[in-house]
Motif scaffolding. Structure first.
Motif, short mmCIF file in Angstrom:
data_model
loop_
_atom_site.label_atom_id
_atom_site.label_comp_id
_atom_site.label_asym_id
_atom_site.label_seq_id
_atom_site.Cartn_x
_atom_site.Cartn_y
_atom_site.Cartn_z
N GLU A 157 0.82 -1.21 0.00
CA GLU A 157 0.00 0.00 0.00
C GLU A 157 0.86 1.26 0.00
O GLU A 157 0.48 2.27 -0.59
N LEU A 158 2.01 1.21 0.65
CA LEU A 158 2.91 2.37 0.65
C LEU A 158 3.42 2.64 -0.76
O LEU A 158 3.52 3.80 -1.20
N VAL A 159 3.76 1.58 -1.47
CA VAL A 159 4.22 1.73 -2.85
C VAL A 159 3.11 2.29 -3.73
O VAL A 159 3.31 3.23 -4.50
N GLN A 160 1.92 1.71 -3.60
CA GLN A 160 0.79 2.14 -4.41
C GLN A 160 0.39 3.58 -4.11
O GLN A 160 -0.22 4.25 -4.96
N SER A 161 0.72 4.06 -2.93
CA SER A 161 0.42 5.45 -2.55
C SER A 161 1.50 6.42 -3.02
O SER A 161 1.41 7.63 -2.74
N GLY A 162 2.53 5.89 -3.68
CA GLY A 162 3.58 6.75 -4.21
C GLY A 162 4.56 7.27 -3.17
O GLY A 162 5.21 8.30 -3.37
N LEU A 163 4.71 6.53 -2.05
CA LEU A 163 5.56 6.99 -0.96
C LEU A 163 6.93 6.33 -0.93
O LEU A 163 7.80 6.73 -0.15
N MET A 164 7.14 5.32 -1.79
CA MET A 164 8.39 4.58 -1.74
C MET A 164 9.19 4.75 -3.03
O MET A 164 8.64 4.95 -4.11
N ARG A 165 10.49 4.66 -2.89
CA ARG A 165 11.39 4.93 -4.00
C ARG A 165 11.51 3.74 -4.95
O ARG A 165 11.61 2.58 -4.52
N ASP A 166 11.52 4.04 -6.21
CA ASP A 166 11.74 3.05 -7.26
C ASP A 166 13.24 2.78 -7.39
O ASP A 166 14.03 3.69 -7.61
N LEU A 167 13.63 1.51 -7.21
CA LEU A 167 15.05 1.11 -7.26
C LEU A 167 15.43 0.45 -8.58
O LEU A 167 16.51 -0.13 -8.69
N THR A 168 14.56 0.54 -9.56
CA THR A 168 14.79 -0.19 -10.80
C THR A 168 16.12 0.16 -11.46
O THR A 168 16.82 -0.72 -11.97
N ASP A 169 16.49 1.44 -11.45
CA ASP A 169 17.75 1.85 -12.08
C ASP A 169 18.95 1.19 -11.40
O ASP A 169 19.87 0.70 -12.08
N VAL A 170 18.97 1.18 -10.07
CA VAL A 170 20.07 0.54 -9.33
C VAL A 170 20.08 -0.96 -9.60
O VAL A 170 21.13 -1.56 -9.85
N ALA A 171 18.89 -1.57 -9.56
CA ALA A 171 18.79 -3.01 -9.77
C ALA A 171 19.25 -3.41 -11.17
O ALA A 171 19.91 -4.44 -11.35
#
Length: 411
Positions: free
Chosen positions: A94-108
């Protein structure tokens, strides 16, 4: 490539440039507060500090059930930490869906996480709508029975090789004044013990149908009747534990006051801290010695969105550091868990860790319930099994009926 060479290469090419350019303090919240856990988390802090940044420890006493609401409240309330531990799965959904968490895709992507993190389900649990939001740090399996060799020697019986032998040895333990099975009072412990019994007694197929398929008919079936009978045995054998925290229950096994404990492999950290040796002072039975599997649950770090640019850059460094092979080895050897990287050297692993690695290599694994059901469903199960273990008058049949209702409504 040997571990030291691989570690040196990554340290030179990844960690140092990040740290040298962007030094910042990051508060990291987690619920690792037992002796063994504190020793393990210190390895993460040491590795991050070596980048020129500063790990500010935000340990929250208690357990995940106590810590998670505090963590979530801070993030939703506008007071985010730099990084926070959750179990990889659906706890931060729910935190991710609310836009509160950082996307790590670039690092990954840059560090090829999809190639090095094994099994792939770990990274899948961090992925929402094609984007990666967490960095897995370990594989923790619930599927273990830890036994005190000294307790069984005192009772004059052989150390059991499986759950049936353990139940059969209980009267001798009780006669010697030893609690057969240590189960602490925190709700997640009773729920976790039930999950272990479910796979060992009911089997992988039933476990999959119930939790992955949300099959209420399977939850009501005859195999689950056997599981609830085993849970009734566990409840009876745990009478007299009289401790709350999981590590207090583990200490009863370490000191020979209890014969055994159903607990995740993080218990190894406590045995190690007490100077006990696997195979000599204590025995471990994966899958209760009945069905040797491990569940691929564990811990991951999520990174709330921050307005501070330097701290945001330091988040990237921390994510990278957590997956560094040297960090993976140092942390997991002390935590008792297995590394998420499939390319590290664990020659120093003890007998129990080697058993886990062997099972993992064979692919005899199941997905953790954290990854298959919502946090709300998980909480309902915790409440049920906490009540079941604390209420001798609740029959296994009554508990199973309530369980069926939970699964029927699960999401």
């Amino acid at each position: 490539m040997k571990l030291r060479l691989l570690a040196a290469a990554l340290a030179a090419s990844v960690v140092l440039p990040f740290g040298a350019a962007n030094a910042a303090e990051l508060e990291v919240t987690h619920w690792w507060t037992s002796g063994g856990e504190a020793a393990a988390v210190a390895e993460l802090a040491k590795a991050f500090d070596a980048t020129g940044n500063k790990w500010v420890d935000g340990a929250i006493a208690g357990s995940g059930g106590t810590a998670r609401p505090i963590m979530v409240s801070r993030i939703t309330g506008g007071d985010p930490m730099g990084a926070t531990q959750f179990n990889h799965g659906r706890q931060a959904e729910e935190l991710v869906q609310s836009g509160l968490m950082r996307d790590l895709t670039d690092v990954a992507t840059k560090e090829h996480w999809k190639d090095i993190i094994k099994p792939s389900s770990l990274l899948d649990s961090c992925t929402i709508d094609g984007k990666i939001y967490c960095a897995p740090v370990n594989i923790h399996s619930w599927q273990w029975l830890w036994l005190s060799n000294a307790a069984f020697k005192t009772a004059g019986v052989e150390v059991p090789k499986n759950w049936d032998e353990f139940v059969a040895a209980a009267p001798a333990l009780e006669k010697a004044g030893i609690v057969p099975l240590a189960v602490g009072g925190q709700p997640w412990q009773a729920n976790g013990a039930f999950g272990v019994l479910m796979i060992a007694i009911g089997g992988k197929d039933v476990y999959q149908k119930v939790f992955a398929d949300k099959d209420a008919e399977a939850a009501a079936g005859p195999e689950m009747v056997k599981v609830f009978k085993a849970a009734d045995d566990a409840r009876r054998l745990s009478k007299g534990t009289n401790v709350q925290d999981w590590n207090q229950a583990t200490n009863l096994v370490i000191t020979g006051k209890a014969g055994g404990q159903i607990m995740g492999d993080w218990a190894q950290g406590e045995f190690q801290l007490a100077g006990q040796k696997a195979g000599t002072d204590y025995t471990c039975l994966p899958g209760l010695g009945v069905n040797e599997v491990i569940s691929t649950g564990g811990d991951a770090f999520y990174f709330p969105l921050l307005k501070d640019e330097e701290k945001s850059k330091a988040q990237e460094v921390l994510a990278s550091t957590l997956l560094n092979p040297t960090t993976q080895v140092a942390f997991n050897l002390k935590k008792g868990s297995l590394p998420v990287r499939g390319d590290v050297d664990l020659a120093a692993a003890n007998d129990c860790m080697k058993k886990g690695l062997d099972i993992l290599a064979k692919g005899n694994v199941v997905t953790s319930t954290d990854q298959m059901v919502s946090a709300d469903t998980q909480k309902q199960m915790e409440d049920l099994f906490s009540e079941f273990f604390a209420t001798p008058t609740m029959t296994p049949d009554a508990a199973q009926k309530r369980f069926v209702d939970i699964i029927a409504a699960a999401d």
